[in-house]
Enzyme design. Structure first.
Site, PDB file in Angstrom:
ATOM      1  N   TYR A   1      43.928  38.276  33.698  1.00 57.11           N
ATOM      2  CA  TYR A   1      42.851  39.356  33.585  1.00 57.11           C
ATOM      3  C   TYR A   1      43.388  40.117  31.963  1.00 57.11           C
ATOM      4  O   TYR A   1      42.208  40.305  31.861  1.00 57.11           O
ATOM      5  CB  TYR A   1      43.129  40.332  34.537  1.00 57.11           C
ATOM      6  CG  TYR A   1      43.463  41.969  34.311  1.00 57.11           C
ATOM      7  CD1 TYR A   1      42.124  42.205  34.843  1.00 57.11           C
ATOM      8  CD2 TYR A   1      43.780  42.645  34.113  1.00 57.11           C
ATOM      9  CE1 TYR A   1      41.072  43.196  34.348  1.00 57.11           C
ATOM     10  CE2 TYR A   1      43.654  44.083  33.593  1.00 57.11           C
ATOM     11  CZ  TYR A   1      42.412  44.606  33.075  1.00 57.11           C
ATOM     12  OH  TYR A   1      42.019  46.018  34.048  1.00 57.11           O
TER      13      TYR A   1
ATOM     14  N   SER B   1      41.238  47.554  29.393  1.00 52.96           N
ATOM     15  CA  SER B   1      42.638  48.061  29.673  1.00 52.96           C
ATOM     16  C   SER B   1      43.517  48.194  29.114  1.00 52.96           C
ATOM     17  O   SER B   1      43.612  47.246  28.039  1.00 52.96           O
ATOM     18  CB  SER B   1      42.797  46.654  30.859  1.00 52.96           C
ATOM     19  OG  SER B   1      44.040  46.952  30.994  1.00 52.96           O
TER      20      SER B   1
END
Length: 241
Positions: free
Chosen positions: A200, A185
């Site tokens: 996250y 990410s």
């Protein structure tokens, strides 16, 4: 004289960094738009994909099948796995598939290893792509992350990648070739912090460091390990290869 020397040093450094920047831009354009894709079958005739029944994972499955790779589909829903297998068979008559049912939320690391080792036994595994992942449904402060969501983030984003990689690596070591791709990410590679998505982003930082360290450990065995930033990889996944 001192001022002239300082200005000279500044000039040299400016030219140096400008050259590096231009070189990076040119290389990026070449990689994204002009560099031909590698022959992925050189790693092996089978690829293992997690998170393969929806979204990016499903798209990757069909892209790899179009390149002539057989696919081991890993997911928690047998019906969805079967549907993807049928669709692959419909589009690509010569491609073989195999379904391995694993629920990363429920199964332990030992169970994941057992299922994968049994599922890939006798197959020429060349590529592992860890796509499965969980994110926050909405932005929230760290103390607001409930126990179920925290458990899901840690189990799916960290445990699944760790155990899947550990299960497949021995095959690649024996063959002395393979490729492992972990879908990361931008929260771990591009921006300096990710407030309101802290846990996250932290799990993706784990994946990033895991991938970088494994690459150094196993390159002597001919195994390439990459982490692919999702937001960029979504545009051109085969950029990796």
């Amino acid at each position: 004289m001192a001022i002239e020397f300082i200005l000279g040093v500044v000039y040299v450094l400016t030219v140096f960094f400008l050259f590096k920047f231009i070189r990076s831009v040119i290389r990026g354009i070449w990689v994204v738009f002009f560099r031909p894709a590698k022959n992925l079958k050189k790693y092996g005739s089978w690829a293992v994909i997690t998170g393969c029944t929806d979204g990016l994972g499903r798209a990757i499955v069909f892209e790899l099948a179009s390149k002539g790779l057989n696919i081991v589909l890993v997911g928690r829903d047998p019906e969805k796995l079967k549907a993807v297998s049928i669709e692959i068979g419909r589009r690509y008559k010569l491609i073989e598939t195999k379904d391995v049912v694993i629920d990363f939320l429920k199964h332990s690391g030992a169970e994941i290893s057992k299922f994968i080792e049994e599922g890939i036994e006798g197959l020429d595994i060349g590529i592992l792509i860890n796509v499965a992942g969980v994110n926050y449904p909405t932005a929230r402060y760290f103390h607001e992350v409930d126990e179920d969501l925290m458990y899901s983030l840690l189990k799916v984003n960290i445990d699944s990648v760790t155990w899947m990689t550990k299960s497949v690596l021995p095959v690649m070591i024996r063959k002395r070739k393979g490729a492992i791709v972990n879908i990361g990410s931008g929260s771990s590679a591009i921006i300096p912090s990710s407030p309101l998505f802290t846990l996250y982003a932290s799990t993706k930082c784990y994946m990033d460091q895991l991938s970088r360290s494994l690459h150094v450990e196993y390159k002597k065995y001919g195994t390439d390990v990459h982490v692919q930033v999702y937001n960029i990889g979504k545009l051109k996944f085969l950029l990796l290869f």
